[in-house]
Design a protein around this motif. Structure first.
Motif, mmCIF file in Angstrom:
data_model
loop_
_atom_site.group_PDB
_atom_site.id
_atom_site.type_symbol
_atom_site.label_atom_id
_atom_site.label_comp_id
_atom_site.label_asym_id
_atom_site.label_seq_id
_atom_site.Cartn_x
_atom_site.Cartn_y
_atom_site.Cartn_z
ATOM 1 N N PRO A 1 0.963 -1.117 0.311
ATOM 2 C CA PRO A 1 0.411 0.032 -0.122
ATOM 3 C C PRO A 1 0.914 1.050 0.077
ATOM 4 N N VAL A 2 0.480 2.591 -0.338
ATOM 5 C CA VAL A 2 0.608 3.379 -0.621
ATOM 6 C C VAL A 2 -0.150 4.268 0.541
ATOM 7 N N THR A 3 1.110 5.071 1.204
ATOM 8 C CA THR A 3 0.698 5.724 2.263
ATOM 9 C C THR A 3 0.452 7.375 1.969
ATOM 10 N N LEU A 4 -1.348 7.353 2.480
ATOM 11 C CA LEU A 4 -1.796 8.941 1.339
ATOM 12 C C LEU A 4 -1.443 9.594 2.608
ATOM 13 N N PRO A 5 -1.789 11.116 1.895
ATOM 14 C CA PRO A 5 -1.675 12.151 2.587
ATOM 15 C C PRO A 5 -2.638 12.142 3.691
ATOM 16 N N GLU A 6 -2.242 13.080 5.051
ATOM 17 C CA GLU A 6 -3.325 13.430 5.506
ATOM 18 C C GLU A 6 -4.504 13.904 5.498
ATOM 19 N N LEU A 7 -4.782 15.036 3.960
ATOM 20 C CA LEU A 7 -5.833 15.958 3.711
ATOM 21 C C LEU A 7 -6.123 14.918 2.833
ATOM 22 N N ARG A 8 -7.319 13.912 2.646
ATOM 23 C CA ARG A 8 -7.652 13.332 1.422
ATOM 24 C C ARG A 8 -8.877 13.810 0.336
ATOM 25 N N GLU A 9 -9.147 14.858 0.665
ATOM 26 C CA GLU A 9 -10.555 15.233 -0.250
ATOM 27 C C GLU A 9 -10.016 16.987 -0.435
ATOM 28 N N TYR A 10 -10.474 17.030 -1.881
ATOM 29 C CA TYR A 10 -10.007 18.456 -2.988
ATOM 30 C C TYR A 10 -10.927 18.667 -3.443
ATOM 31 N N LYS B 1 3.285 13.037 -7.760
ATOM 32 C CA LYS B 1 2.256 13.877 -7.368
ATOM 33 C C LYS B 1 1.100 13.161 -8.500
ATOM 34 N N LEU B 2 0.056 12.917 -8.059
ATOM 35 C CA LEU B 2 -1.006 12.880 -8.405
ATOM 36 C C LEU B 2 -1.665 14.710 -8.546
ATOM 37 N N GLU B 3 -1.735 14.926 -10.153
ATOM 38 C CA GLU B 3 -2.969 16.260 -10.128
ATOM 39 C C GLU B 3 -4.575 15.806 -10.545
ATOM 40 N N ILE B 4 -5.338 16.395 -10.195
ATOM 41 C CA ILE B 4 -6.117 16.453 -10.659
ATOM 42 C C ILE B 4 -7.280 17.614 -10.522
ATOM 43 N N SER B 5 -7.544 17.609 -11.863
ATOM 44 C CA SER B 5 -8.151 18.864 -12.148
ATOM 45 C C SER B 5 -9.779 18.382 -12.563
ATOM 46 N N TYR B 6 -10.685 19.391 -12.942
ATOM 47 C CA TYR B 6 -11.783 19.923 -12.631
ATOM 48 C C TYR B 6 -12.202 21.383 -13.228
ATOM 49 N N ALA B 7 -13.077 21.487 -14.208
ATOM 50 C CA ALA B 7 -13.865 22.786 -14.669
ATOM 51 C C ALA B 7 -11.948 23.546 -14.667
ATOM 52 N N PRO C 1 1.454 15.056 -3.607
ATOM 53 C CA PRO C 1 2.303 14.180 -3.224
ATOM 54 C C PRO C 1 2.005 13.264 -2.776
ATOM 55 N N LEU C 2 3.001 12.046 -3.203
ATOM 56 C CA LEU C 2 2.744 10.577 -3.107
ATOM 57 C C LEU C 2 4.134 9.999 -2.697
ATOM 58 N N ALA C 3 4.146 9.634 -1.662
ATOM 59 C CA ALA C 3 5.529 8.878 -0.800
ATOM 60 C C ALA C 3 5.323 7.016 -1.692
ATOM 61 N N LEU C 4 5.683 6.769 -2.915
ATOM 62 C CA LEU C 4 5.876 5.341 -3.008
ATOM 63 C C LEU C 4 6.844 4.458 -2.759
#
Length: 203
Positions: A88-97, A183-189, A196-199
């Motif tokens: 598993p990859v450790t996700l950041p504490e902030l997970r909602e965007y 780094k995961l980029e999420i875009s909308y509109a 950031p992701l630690a792999l």
């Protein structure tokens, strides 16, 4: 009278002579056959070779076949190095965007070996559509940044989220083996965010 008696005597003795000759010829023929068999006359014939018989074991009918252990040992194949395990990859504490009328939540992430030189990163995401209209939830909203270079997902995610509802899906990326971070980029509109992701796997 004397001539008649002589003729009669001749005919009486003729069968005896023929019988004697026949017996003599039979005896001579038998003698020749016997002499030829013992090799005194003619070329001697080689003795007949007896037909081969099935080989019998000296241990008798109860003897068993040789055990496999007596066979020549087979060389063992060299052991291959252990394959890399998924983790598993450790996700950041902030997970909602929140981006415009959509809210993305990271649920989990897993890094798995795909080939000898590549790994597969799979990220489970939930999209909440706060708009009064349906919204698209697909690969085009996600990019993985590797050293500043964007990589498109290969997961074929393409869902329609009804108005004021949520839906979950997974996006997958292929990246080089040994990649420590991305780094995961999420875009909308017209909005976007970088996460950031630690792999690196557990030690």
């Amino acid at each position: 009278m004397a001539d008649e008696e002589k003729a009669k005597s001749w005919w009486q003795t003729l069968p005896g002579i023929i019988t004697s000759l026949t017996a003599g010829v039979t005896a001579v023929a038998g003698l020749l056959v016997a002499l030829k068999q013992v090799g005194w006359i003619g070329s001697p014939q080689p003795p007949a070779t007896p037909a081969p018989q099935q080989q019998q074991t000296s241990q008798g009918a109860g003897a068993s076949a040789p055990s496999p252990a007596s066979a020549a040992p087979v060389a063992a194949a060299p052991a291959s190095p252990p394959a890399a395990a998924s983790h598993p990859v450790t996700l950041p504490e902030l997970r909602e965007y929140k981006l415009d009328t959509a809210t993305y939540t990271l649920l989990s992430a897993t890094l798995s070996p795909q080939t000898a030189e590549k790994d597969a990163l799979r990220i489970q995401v939930r999209m909440m559509n706060n708009s009064p209209h349906d919204a698209n939830f697909g690969d085009r909203s996600f990019r993985l940044m590797l050293d500043g270079v964007p990589t498109a997902p290969n997961s074929d995610l393409n869902e329609l989220v009804p108005a004021r509802s949520a839906k979950e899906g997974a996006v997958s990326f292929v990246l080089p083996r040994g990649t420590a971070s991305a780094k995961l980029e999420i875009s909308y509109a017209d909005e976007k965010t970088l996460i950031p992701l630690a792999l690196a796997g557990p030690r």
